[in-house]
Design an enzyme around this catalytic site. Structure first.
Site, mmCIF file in Angstrom:
data_model
loop_
_atom_site.group_PDB
_atom_site.id
_atom_site.type_symbol
_atom_site.label_atom_id
_atom_site.label_comp_id
_atom_site.label_asym_id
_atom_site.label_seq_id
_atom_site.Cartn_x
_atom_site.Cartn_y
_atom_site.Cartn_z
ATOM 1 N N ASP A 1 31.469 -45.764 35.334
ATOM 2 C CA ASP A 1 32.597 -46.076 36.375
ATOM 3 C C ASP A 1 32.357 -45.805 37.730
ATOM 4 O O ASP A 1 33.200 -45.257 38.542
ATOM 5 C CB ASP A 1 33.742 -45.465 35.853
ATOM 6 C CG ASP A 1 34.474 -45.952 34.584
ATOM 7 O OD1 ASP A 1 34.410 -47.152 34.173
ATOM 8 O OD2 ASP A 1 34.666 -45.084 33.627
ATOM 9 N N HIS B 1 31.612 -50.580 28.840
ATOM 10 C CA HIS B 1 31.903 -50.389 27.476
ATOM 11 C C HIS B 1 31.172 -50.880 26.455
ATOM 12 O O HIS B 1 31.259 -50.977 25.119
ATOM 13 C CB HIS B 1 33.430 -50.639 27.175
ATOM 14 C CG HIS B 1 34.465 -49.895 27.581
ATOM 15 N ND1 HIS B 1 35.803 -49.977 27.030
ATOM 16 C CD2 HIS B 1 34.200 -48.974 28.698
ATOM 17 C CE1 HIS B 1 36.434 -49.039 28.026
ATOM 18 N NE2 HIS B 1 35.573 -48.420 28.987
ATOM 19 N N ASP C 1 37.982 -51.381 37.308
ATOM 20 C CA ASP C 1 37.988 -50.222 36.380
ATOM 21 C C ASP C 1 36.766 -49.096 36.921
ATOM 22 O O ASP C 1 35.980 -49.273 36.290
ATOM 23 C CB ASP C 1 38.031 -50.297 34.842
ATOM 24 C CG ASP C 1 38.305 -49.140 34.323
ATOM 25 O OD1 ASP C 1 38.886 -48.234 35.008
ATOM 26 O OD2 ASP C 1 38.486 -49.105 32.880
ATOM 27 N N HIS D 1 37.423 -56.028 32.868
ATOM 28 C CA HIS D 1 37.335 -54.698 33.676
ATOM 29 C C HIS D 1 36.186 -54.469 34.200
ATOM 30 O O HIS D 1 35.191 -54.277 33.501
ATOM 31 C CB HIS D 1 37.618 -53.447 32.833
ATOM 32 C CG HIS D 1 39.340 -53.265 32.508
ATOM 33 N ND1 HIS D 1 39.501 -52.271 31.985
ATOM 34 C CD2 HIS D 1 40.374 -54.068 33.205
ATOM 35 C CE1 HIS D 1 40.889 -52.240 31.817
ATOM 36 N NE2 HIS D 1 41.319 -53.342 32.616
ATOM 37 N N TRP E 1 44.125 -49.952 25.263
ATOM 38 C CA TRP E 1 42.934 -49.180 24.915
ATOM 39 C C TRP E 1 43.219 -47.713 24.402
ATOM 40 O O TRP E 1 43.965 -47.164 24.846
ATOM 41 C CB TRP E 1 42.063 -48.971 26.187
ATOM 42 C CG TRP E 1 40.841 -48.170 25.801
ATOM 43 C CD1 TRP E 1 39.751 -48.524 25.124
ATOM 44 C CD2 TRP E 1 40.856 -46.544 26.056
ATOM 45 N NE1 TRP E 1 38.652 -47.569 25.253
ATOM 46 C CE2 TRP E 1 39.509 -46.170 25.777
ATOM 47 C CE3 TRP E 1 41.523 -45.778 26.846
ATOM 48 C CZ2 TRP E 1 38.904 -45.053 25.777
ATOM 49 C CZ3 TRP E 1 40.940 -44.342 26.951
ATOM 50 C CH2 TRP E 1 39.798 -44.040 26.121
ATOM 51 N N GLU F 1 41.271 -53.838 24.275
ATOM 52 C CA GLU F 1 40.195 -53.431 24.906
ATOM 53 C C GLU F 1 39.191 -52.698 24.010
ATOM 54 O O GLU F 1 39.693 -51.599 23.395
ATOM 55 C CB GLU F 1 40.428 -52.733 26.107
ATOM 56 C CG GLU F 1 39.134 -52.162 26.755
ATOM 57 C CD GLU F 1 39.493 -51.356 28.070
ATOM 58 O OE1 GLU F 1 38.550 -50.919 28.839
ATOM 59 O OE2 GLU F 1 40.673 -51.439 28.650
ATOM 60 N N ASP G 1 29.113 -45.556 30.575
ATOM 61 C CA ASP G 1 30.581 -45.642 31.139
ATOM 62 C C ASP G 1 30.851 -44.881 32.225
ATOM 63 O O ASP G 1 31.800 -44.132 32.175
ATOM 64 C CB ASP G 1 31.501 -45.741 29.805
ATOM 65 C CG ASP G 1 32.958 -46.233 30.228
ATOM 66 O OD1 ASP G 1 33.071 -47.077 31.254
ATOM 67 O OD2 ASP G 1 33.935 -45.658 29.852
ATOM 68 N N LYS H 1 35.467 -50.422 22.904
ATOM 69 C CA LYS H 1 34.467 -49.637 23.586
ATOM 70 C C LYS H 1 33.388 -49.231 22.744
ATOM 71 O O LYS H 1 33.678 -49.051 21.568
ATOM 72 C CB LYS H 1 35.082 -48.413 24.164
ATOM 73 C CG LYS H 1 34.475 -47.252 25.229
ATOM 74 C CD LYS H 1 35.473 -46.423 25.600
ATOM 75 C CE LYS H 1 34.667 -45.620 26.838
ATOM 76 N NZ LYS H 1 35.605 -44.654 27.498
ATOM 77 N N ASP I 1 35.151 -54.781 29.273
ATOM 78 C CA ASP I 1 35.115 -53.697 30.212
ATOM 79 C C ASP I 1 33.377 -53.551 30.303
ATOM 80 O O ASP I 1 32.865 -53.435 29.356
ATOM 81 C CB ASP I 1 35.594 -52.427 29.882
ATOM 82 C CG ASP I 1 35.553 -51.517 31.084
ATOM 83 O OD1 ASP I 1 34.445 -51.085 31.455
ATOM 84 O OD2 ASP I 1 36.551 -50.874 31.297
#
Length: 413
Positions: free
Chosen positions: A290, A256, A320, A280, A179, A220, A288, A222, A253
């Site tokens: 997380d 993302h 993640d 992820h 990434w 990956e 994002d 985004k 992800d």
């Protein structure tokens, strides 16, 4: 309810709880090392921005050394049923040396391999394209400066060599996930040039051949990031096309994409075009952000799609998130266990019966089945799974997590 009663209840639906638990025990989750220290790493870079990587909070107990991080991980694994993996970023090296990113070698990570062997777990890896002075423009592999591109290409090559060696030493292929934070804060006029540079850099980085038994490469995407709001070079479309053409894994992800996108819905679509996937799993409360994952509809939908589309054998599951407002070890434990709970719930659904109703266009039966299933004793089977793996549940789990946090704080962390 006793486990036998729960087993009988599921049997009435044609579901074998023993087979479900056996299947769950074979699914490893790759635990992300960066939750334990707020994505700081151990290389000692100074004066570099985080490249859009931010952890919120200052809860006591952040790991400051590799040994502290490994101790926290050992505790976390002791609270999680099953055998799992560790996902390691390149700036988590364990060495007295101070190599730059284009100088890292396997020996700088050998202590992690020795530890993983002792723990009986596999390792995954990630080149670190952020938190470095040569990434302060939020451009790395797509940078207009060839010298900077070459620096990051070399870092990527060395990361792949390290990951392949890890895979060989541990007897299980390491997933090396790529990434990059590259993008533009304001509207660019030449997106094509940036993406051509990124593609060429990736091609150089991935050119050295490695045994697939030791290494799997993933890319990956985004949607956007802090400082790259106008254009992300490695968009979903870019990496989807790249993975199809080049034969890499595609990493999806959950944080993302646009907040209204259903990531579970993407799995069967991309699985028709790529051989393997990397997930992820995160909780993007506000894009994002997380957060530690909940046992919510998004996670349940992801798990059900993996099971019903028969993708478990082709999908590598990693987490993640990084939350420094709560105990970092508790965050690991809760996150992994919630992913496992979601998978177990999916494995305990009468898949054949549901698919049969859908194929017959009997949407009433499908609807009734999915609603009635919500009352089934999934938690009883989960408790049995934990007991067989000698892992705590309920109040005992809470006490164990709180006790470890207290011991860590008492040691001055």
């Amino acid at each position: 309810m006793s486990y036998q009663s729960a087993k009988d209840a599921f049997a009435e639906w044609g579901v074998d709880t023993e087979a479900a638990m056996e299947a769950l025990a074979r699914i490893p989750i790759s635990v992300h090392c960066w939750q334990g220290d707020d994505v700081v790493g151990f290389e000692g870079q100074s004066g570099a921005s985080g490249g859009g990587i931010q952890a919120t909070g200052n809860h006591p107990g952040r790991a400051r050394t590799p040994d502290e991080l490994r101790a926290d991980l050992e505790f976390a694994y002791s609270m999680i049923p099953g055998k799992h993996r560790l996902n390691l970023h390149a700036f988590y090296m364990d060495t007295e040396e101070t190599p730059d990113r284009d100088e890292i070698e396997y020996r700088h990570f050998a202590p992690w391999v020795d530890w993983a062997r002792e723990q009986g777990i596999g390792l995954d890896f990630n080149p670190t394209f952020f938190a470095h002075t040569k990434a302060d423009d939020n451009l790395t592999l797509s940078h207009p400066d060839k010298g900077i591109r070459d620096f990051w290409i070399e870092h990527g090559k060395r990361s792949r060599e390290i990951a392949a060696k890890m895979g060989k030493e541990l007897g299980t292929a390491a997933v090396n996930n790529i990434w990059v934070p590259d993008g533009s804060k304001d509207i660019p006029v030449d997106r094509m040039a940036a993406r051509q540079r990124l593609e060429a850099s990736l091609d150089q980085m991935l050119a050295p051949a490695h045994d697939a038994a030791h290494l799997r490469d993933a890319v990956e995407s985004k949607l956007f990031g802090i400082g790259v709001e106008a254009m992300t070079v490695g968009s979903h479309e870019f990496y989807l096309g790249y993975a199809i053409r080049k034969g890499t894994l595609l990493c999806l992800d959950m944080g993302h994409f646009h907040p209204t996108e259903n990531i579970a819905d993407k799995l069967s679509s991309v699985a028709l075009s790529v051989d393997e996937l990397l997930l992820h799993v995160s909780r993007p409360m506000r894009w994002d952000s997380d957060h530690v994952i909940l046992l919510d509809d998004a996670i349940r939908g992801m798990a059900q799609e993996l099971v019903f589309a028969d993708l478990l054998g082709r999908t590598h599951i990693g987490l993640d998130f990084f939350d420094a407002t709560i105990s970092r070890t508790a965050a690991w434990v809760i996150g992994v266990r919630n992913m496992q709970k979601a998978l177990l719930e999916a494995l305990l659904m009468p898949q054949a019966r549901l698919k049969e109703a859908e194929a017959a266009l009997d949407f009433t039966t499908r609807f009734m089945l999915t609603e009635e299933l919500k009352d089934m004793p999934f938690s009883t089977v989960w408790a049995e799974f934990c007991a067989r793996n000698e892992r705590p549940c309920g109040k005992r789990l809470i006490d164990e997590l709180a006790g470890y946090q207290t011991r860590v704080a008492d040691r001055g962390r």
